[in-house]
Design a protein around this motif. Structure first.
Motif, short mmCIF file in Angstrom:
data_model
loop_
_atom_site.label_atom_id
_atom_site.label_comp_id
_atom_site.label_asym_id
_atom_site.label_seq_id
_atom_site.Cartn_x
_atom_site.Cartn_y
_atom_site.Cartn_z
N GLN A 50 8.24 4.33 13.95
CA GLN A 50 7.77 3.81 15.23
C GLN A 50 7.19 2.41 15.12
OE1 GLN A 50 5.65 6.85 17.76
NE2 GLN A 50 5.81 8.07 15.89
N THR A 51 6.52 2.12 14.02
CA THR A 51 5.89 0.80 13.88
C THR A 51 6.81 -0.23 13.26
OG1 THR A 51 4.96 1.30 11.68
CG2 THR A 51 3.63 1.89 13.60
N GLY A 52 7.78 0.22 12.45
CA GLY A 52 8.71 -0.69 11.79
C GLY A 52 8.11 -1.41 10.59
N GLU A 53 6.92 -1.02 10.16
CA GLU A 53 6.26 -1.68 9.04
C GLU A 53 6.11 -0.76 7.83
OE1 GLU A 53 3.43 -5.02 11.21
OE2 GLU A 53 2.60 -3.67 9.71
N ASN A 54 5.98 -1.38 6.68
CA ASN A 54 5.73 -0.61 5.47
C ASN A 54 4.33 0.00 5.54
OD1 ASN A 54 6.01 0.43 2.90
ND2 ASN A 54 5.43 -1.48 1.88
N LEU A 55 4.21 1.25 5.17
CA LEU A 55 2.92 1.94 5.14
C LEU A 55 2.68 2.49 3.75
CD1 LEU A 55 3.09 4.06 8.44
CD2 LEU A 55 2.30 1.71 8.15
N LYS A 56 1.45 2.38 3.27
CA LYS A 56 1.11 2.94 1.96
C LYS A 56 -0.25 3.62 2.03
CE LYS A 56 3.59 -0.31 -1.07
NZ LYS A 56 3.42 -1.34 -2.14
N LEU A 57 -0.31 4.80 1.46
CA LEU A 57 -1.59 5.48 1.28
C LEU A 57 -2.17 4.94 -0.02
CD1 LEU A 57 -3.65 7.56 2.17
CD2 LEU A 57 -2.28 9.32 1.05
N LEU A 58 -3.12 4.01 0.09
CA LEU A 58 -3.58 3.26 -1.06
C LEU A 58 -4.60 3.99 -1.92
CD1 LEU A 58 -3.87 -0.18 0.74
CD2 LEU A 58 -2.10 0.53 -0.84
N ARG A 59 -5.51 4.74 -1.30
CA ARG A 59 -6.52 5.46 -2.07
C ARG A 59 -7.19 6.50 -1.19
NH1 ARG A 59 -11.08 0.56 -2.63
NH2 ARG A 59 -10.48 -0.51 -0.70
N ALA A 60 -7.82 7.49 -1.83
CA ALA A 60 -8.47 8.57 -1.10
C ALA A 60 -9.53 9.21 -1.98
CB ALA A 60 -7.44 9.62 -0.66
N VAL A 61 -10.63 9.61 -1.37
CA VAL A 61 -11.69 10.33 -2.07
C VAL A 61 -12.22 11.44 -1.18
CG1 VAL A 61 -12.48 8.42 -3.55
CG2 VAL A 61 -13.44 8.68 -1.25
N SER A 62 -12.86 12.42 -1.79
CA SER A 62 -13.44 13.51 -1.01
C SER A 62 -14.68 14.06 -1.70
CB SER A 62 -12.43 14.64 -0.80
OG SER A 62 -12.17 15.32 -2.01
#
Length: 403
Positions: free
Chosen positions: A241-253
């Protein structure tokens, strides 16, 4: 999917989620209309839809359309999905084409669940225009909520290790903070855990109800869905839908130990700035407090569950949020001196507590005074502060994950 669920499954929020997943098959098995409709469309058996989605995971409506167009032939339906415009295959191709583009923009999204669990993620995109797009922001919120809801996953053996890591961390923190006995040589492990981004991509996206913004806690019962998707599928849909590259760069919990120890209470706080709400923005921060009673004869569990306990718990949640605001508002890199080679203005305890009624006392002084007023000892035992423009180092132990 269920393998990614937390080991510690005795809490009500986790039980309700498992039940919602277990009923998914019944939700999916609602009978189709008794006739094909006035347009003469082919009636598609739900069992055939299920078979197709096992081979080629797509949304329910897309699977039904493919089978209708292929006259209920499974192989033809697969061929159609692989060649149809807007299909998952096309989304995969589009993702491959843009995968080399930089993702220097994006959002930091945070989810705080029931005052017991918190997750923070950094979702990258190419432009600030998309970073403000509601499709992108909704995706980021869902990923943050999933991160907060699930424990760090792994194999059964690894899961036990991760679970033990949490227990060990909580035990050490409790031992060092109980009755305010903390020494330079008795430093606990950081209770905030890195959540592997590659594992998150295969996790089911968990939708949670919107909470009252005036409340310090939120309902944590997942909303059942008849068409569950993984985070990777959701990111692919957003990318299309956005036409852009997406990356899940980091995550913490962080997840407070369950059951909680009678002598120590762990309270997470979260705040984000520079976005549409305090849950997503250009800068985000989470902290974890350890709270113990100043009265040796009356442990914190007795205080929380006794007269005035609800008010104390709410005050602790509000105070934790205020400290998280302080972390976000200053270039905070460490909790105390000695944690790393940083300037005083970058050390939380040495900063003037400007987010607490514009107080010019140091944060550590306000913590001590506020705790005395409540009859407790309050310490910050975990902290993260992220900004979209941060330079990410491999040493953080959480490699970026592209869709």
């Amino acid at each position: 999917m269920l393998a990614l669920l937390p080991i510690r499954a005795s809490t009500s929020i986790r039980t309700s989620f498992v039940r919602s997943l277990s009923t998914t098959s019944f939700l999916l098995a609602e009978p189709a209309p008794s006739n094909a409709g006035s347009n003469g469309a082919t009636k598609v058996p739900i069992s055939l839809i299920a078979s197709l989605r096992k081979i080629h995971p797509v949304p329910l409506a897309q699977a039904r359309e493919a089978l209708e167009r292929s006259n209920l032939d499974l192989n033809s339906a697969i061929d159609y999905l692989q060649s149809a415009a807007g299909s998952s295959a096309n989304a995969e191709n589009k993702a491959a084409k843009v995968s080399g583009r930089s993702t220097n923009e994006g959002v930091i999204a945070i989810s705080l669940l029931g005052g017991k669990r918190v997750g923070m993620i950094h979702l990258g995109c190419e432009t600030d225009f998309v970073a403000r797009n509601e499709v992108f922001l909704k995706t980021a919120r869902g990923v943050a909520e999933t991160t907060a809801f699930l424990d760090v996953p792994g194999s059964e053996e690894d899961g036990q290790h991760d679970h033990q890591h949490r227990k060990d961390s909580a035990t050490v923190v409790a031992a060092n903070n109980a009755m305010a006995v903390v020494t330079e040589n008795a430093k606990p492990r950081d209770p905030i855990l890195e959540f592997p981004t590659d594992s998150l991509l295969s996790a089911p996206l968990i939708f949670l109800p919107q909470s009252d913004p005036s409340s310090s806690s939120s309902s944590s019962t997942p909303i059942p869905t008849t068409d569950p998707q993984t985070i990777r599928q959701t990111l692919l849909s957003s990318l299309s839908q956005t036409g852009e590259n997406l990356k899940l760069l980091r995550a913490v919990s962080f997840a407070a130990p369950f059951p909680s120890a009678p002598t120590v209470r762990f309270v997470p706080g979260a705040y984000a700035h520079g976005g549409p709400s305090d849950k997503e923005g250009k800068v985000g921060g989470i902290i974890v407090l350890s709270v113990t009673s100043m009265d040796k004869e009356k442990p914190i569990a007795s205080m929380i569950h006794g007269p005035g306990g609800d008010a104390l718990e709410k005050d602790l949640g509000d105070f934790a949020r205020t400290i998280a605001r302080q972390v976000v508002g200053f270039p905070t890199k460490a909790v105390q001196k000695g944690d790393s080679a940083v300037e005083d203005e970058e050390v939380l305890y040495e900063q003037p507590f400007m987010m607490f009624n514009g107080d010019d006392r140091k944060v550590k002084e306000v913590l001590e005074a506020w705790g005395k007023e409540k009859g407790v000892v309050v310490k910050v035992v975990g902290m993260r502060r992220w900004a979209v423009g941060d330079e990410l180092a491999p040493a953080e132990g959480n490699k970026e994950a592209s869709v």
